[in-house]
Design a protein around this motif. Structure first.
Motif, PDB file in Angstrom:
ATOM      1  N   LEU A   1       0.852  -1.179   0.000  1.00  0.00           N
ATOM      2  CA  LEU A   1       0.000   0.000   0.000  1.00  0.00           C
ATOM      3  C   LEU A   1       0.892   1.234   0.000  1.00  0.00           C
ATOM      4  CD1 LEU A   1      -2.579  -1.179   2.688  1.00  0.00           C
ATOM      5  CD2 LEU A   1      -2.703  -1.407   0.202  1.00  0.00           C
ATOM      6  N   ALA A   2       0.433   2.291  -0.659  1.00  0.00           N
ATOM      7  CA  ALA A   2       1.257   3.500  -0.742  1.00  0.00           C
ATOM      8  C   ALA A   2       0.417   4.755  -0.555  1.00  0.00           C
ATOM      9  CB  ALA A   2       1.971   3.561  -2.086  1.00  0.00           C
ATOM     10  N   CYS A   3       0.998   5.721   0.128  1.00  0.00           N
ATOM     11  CA  CYS A   3       0.416   7.060   0.188  1.00  0.00           C
ATOM     12  C   CYS A   3       0.838   7.779  -1.100  1.00  0.00           C
ATOM     13  CB  CYS A   3       0.911   7.808   1.424  1.00  0.00           C
ATOM     14  SG  CYS A   3       2.697   8.152   1.431  1.00  0.00           S
ATOM     15  N   ALA A   4       0.285   8.956  -1.312  1.00  0.00           N
ATOM     16  CA  ALA A   4       0.622   9.708  -2.527  1.00  0.00           C
ATOM     17  C   ALA A   4       2.122  10.001  -2.596  1.00  0.00           C
ATOM     18  CB  ALA A   4      -0.178  11.001  -2.569  1.00  0.00           C
ATOM     19  N   GLU A   5       2.738  10.299  -1.469  1.00  0.00           N
ATOM     20  CA  GLU A   5       4.161  10.651  -1.439  1.00  0.00           C
ATOM     21  C   GLU A   5       5.078   9.479  -1.806  1.00  0.00           C
ATOM     22  OE1 GLU A   5       7.546  12.170   1.750  1.00  0.00           O
ATOM     23  OE2 GLU A   5       5.436  12.310   2.304  1.00  0.00           O
ATOM     24  N   HIS A   6       4.721   8.265  -1.423  1.00  0.00           N
ATOM     25  CA  HIS A   6       5.611   7.112  -1.626  1.00  0.00           C
ATOM     26  C   HIS A   6       5.249   6.223  -2.812  1.00  0.00           C
ATOM     27  CE1 HIS A   6       6.617   7.954   2.701  1.00  0.00           C
ATOM     28  NE2 HIS A   6       7.804   7.941   2.107  1.00  0.00           N
ATOM     29  N   ARG A   7       4.180   6.524  -3.522  1.00  0.00           N
ATOM     30  CA  ARG A   7       3.768   5.672  -4.640  1.00  0.00           C
ATOM     31  C   ARG A   7       4.878   5.496  -5.669  1.00  0.00           C
ATOM     32  NH1 ARG A   7      -0.388   6.886  -9.500  1.00  0.00           N
ATOM     33  NH2 ARG A   7       1.518   7.626 -10.430  1.00  0.00           N
ATOM     34  N   GLU A   8       5.488   6.582  -6.096  1.00  0.00           N
ATOM     35  CA  GLU A   8       6.521   6.496  -7.134  1.00  0.00           C
ATOM     36  C   GLU A   8       7.746   5.729  -6.645  1.00  0.00           C
ATOM     37  OE1 GLU A   8       8.028   6.665 -10.824  1.00  0.00           O
ATOM     38  OE2 GLU A   8       6.031   7.332 -10.246  1.00  0.00           O
ATOM     39  N   HIS A   9       8.195   6.014  -5.444  1.00  0.00           N
ATOM     40  CA  HIS A   9       9.372   5.342  -4.890  1.00  0.00           C
ATOM     41  C   HIS A   9       9.144   3.829  -4.796  1.00  0.00           C
ATOM     42  CE1 HIS A   9      12.803   4.405  -2.353  1.00  0.00           C
ATOM     43  NE2 HIS A   9      11.975   3.815  -1.522  1.00  0.00           N
ATOM     44  N   LEU A  10       8.015   3.420  -4.234  1.00  0.00           N
ATOM     45  CA  LEU A  10       7.733   1.992  -4.096  1.00  0.00           C
ATOM     46  C   LEU A  10       7.534   1.337  -5.463  1.00  0.00           C
ATOM     47  CD1 LEU A  10       5.363   2.057  -0.986  1.00  0.00           C
ATOM     48  CD2 LEU A  10       7.762   1.344  -1.047  1.00  0.00           C
ATOM     49  N   SER A  11       6.899   2.049  -6.385  1.00  0.00           N
ATOM     50  CA  SER A  11       6.711   1.528  -7.747  1.00  0.00           C
ATOM     51  C   SER A  11       8.055   1.297  -8.424  1.00  0.00           C
ATOM     52  CB  SER A  11       5.877   2.490  -8.594  1.00  0.00           C
ATOM     53  OG  SER A  11       4.561   2.561  -8.126  1.00  0.00           O
ATOM     54  N   GLN A  12       8.979   2.244  -8.273  1.00  0.00           N
ATOM     55  CA  GLN A  12      10.299   2.103  -8.880  1.00  0.00           C
ATOM     56  C   GLN A  12      11.062   0.929  -8.266  1.00  0.00           C
ATOM     57  OE1 GLN A  12      12.329   5.864  -8.636  1.00  0.00           O
ATOM     58  NE2 GLN A  12      11.112   6.754 -10.279  1.00  0.00           N
ATOM     59  N   PHE A  13      10.971   0.781  -6.948  1.00  0.00           N
ATOM     60  CA  PHE A  13      11.643  -0.321  -6.263  1.00  0.00           C
ATOM     61  C   PHE A  13      11.186  -1.664  -6.835  1.00  0.00           C
ATOM     62  CE2 PHE A  13      11.939  -3.556  -2.991  1.00  0.00           C
ATOM     63  CZ  PHE A  13      13.202  -3.363  -2.461  1.00  0.00           C
ATOM     64  N   LEU A  14       9.885  -1.848  -6.977  1.00  0.00           N
ATOM     65  CA  LEU A  14       9.349  -3.100  -7.517  1.00  0.00           C
ATOM     66  C   LEU A  14       9.609  -3.215  -9.015  1.00  0.00           C
ATOM     67  CD1 LEU A  14       5.963  -3.163  -5.588  1.00  0.00           C
ATOM     68  CD2 LEU A  14       7.902  -4.712  -5.232  1.00  0.00           C
ATOM     69  N   GLY A  15       9.492  -2.098  -9.733  1.00  0.00           N
ATOM     70  CA  GLY A  15       9.665  -2.108 -11.184  1.00  0.00           C
ATOM     71  C   GLY A  15      11.068  -2.482 -11.620  1.00  0.00           C
ATOM     72  N   VAL A  16      12.081  -1.973 -10.940  1.00  0.00           N
ATOM     73  CA  VAL A  16      13.472  -2.276 -11.275  1.00  0.00           C
ATOM     74  C   VAL A  16      13.732  -3.778 -11.172  1.00  0.00           C
ATOM     75  CG1 VAL A  16      15.833  -2.030 -10.359  1.00  0.00           C
ATOM     76  CG2 VAL A  16      14.424  -0.023 -10.700  1.00  0.00           C
ATOM     77  N   ARG A  17      13.050  -4.436 -10.280  1.00  0.00           N
ATOM     78  CA  ARG A  17      13.220  -5.869 -10.073  1.00  0.00           C
ATOM     79  C   ARG A  17      12.317  -6.701 -10.987  1.00  0.00           C
ATOM     80  NH1 ARG A  17      14.493  -2.764  -6.238  1.00  0.00           N
ATOM     81  NH2 ARG A  17      16.105  -3.279  -4.731  1.00  0.00           N
ATOM     82  N   GLY A  18      11.455  -6.034 -11.742  1.00  0.00           N
ATOM     83  CA  GLY A  18      10.531  -6.741 -12.624  1.00  0.00           C
ATOM     84  C   GLY A  18       9.357  -7.354 -11.894  1.00  0.00           C
ATOM     85  N   PHE A  19       9.068  -6.885 -10.681  1.00  0.00           N
ATOM     86  CA  PHE A  19       8.003  -7.460  -9.863  1.00  0.00           C
ATOM     87  C   PHE A  19       6.667  -6.737 -10.033  1.00  0.00           C
ATOM     88  CE2 PHE A  19      11.101  -8.900  -6.242  1.00  0.00           C
ATOM     89  CZ  PHE A  19      11.730  -9.760  -7.117  1.00  0.00           C
ATOM     90  N   LEU A  20       6.670  -5.456 -10.348  1.00  0.00           N
ATOM     91  CA  LEU A  20       5.451  -4.652 -10.372  1.00  0.00           C
ATOM     92  C   LEU A  20       4.529  -5.098 -11.495  1.00  0.00           C
ATOM     93  CD1 LEU A  20       3.983  -2.271  -9.021  1.00  0.00           C
ATOM     94  CD2 LEU A  20       5.068  -0.780 -10.709  1.00  0.00           C
TER      95      LEU A  20
END
Length: 80
Positions: A38-57
């Motif tokens: 789950l993400a707040c508006a402030e952390h959505r991009e950061h958490l998305s990038q973390f998962l995306g770089v790993r190919g998980f998102l």
């Protein structure tokens, strides 16, 4: 769902969650399995990038949309 307001999954954040980031680690999970952060508006991009770089998102949707969409067993927003 409980009466508690869902909070952001970012470390140390206590803000209300607005977004659901659905993800899957293909080395551990079957292709249809979705874990969620789950993400707040402030952390959505950061958490998305973390998962995306790993190919998980797999998907990013509003918490409201996620909660009104039927899920297979074990696919709730609390499945973090």
């Amino acid at each position: 769902m409980s009466d508690e307001t869902p909070i952001c999954s970012a470390k140390g954040c206590r803000a209300d969650a607005v977004w659901v980031l659905a993800w899957n680690n293909p080395k551990l999970h079957t292709p249809e399995r979705r874990k969620t952060w789950l993400a707040c508006a402030e952390h959505r991009e950061h958490l998305s990038q973390f998962l995306g770089v790993r190919g998980f998102l797999k998907d990013v949707v509003t918490l409201e949309e996620w909660e009104r969409t039927p899920r297979p067993e074990g696919g709730s927003a609390a499945d973090r």
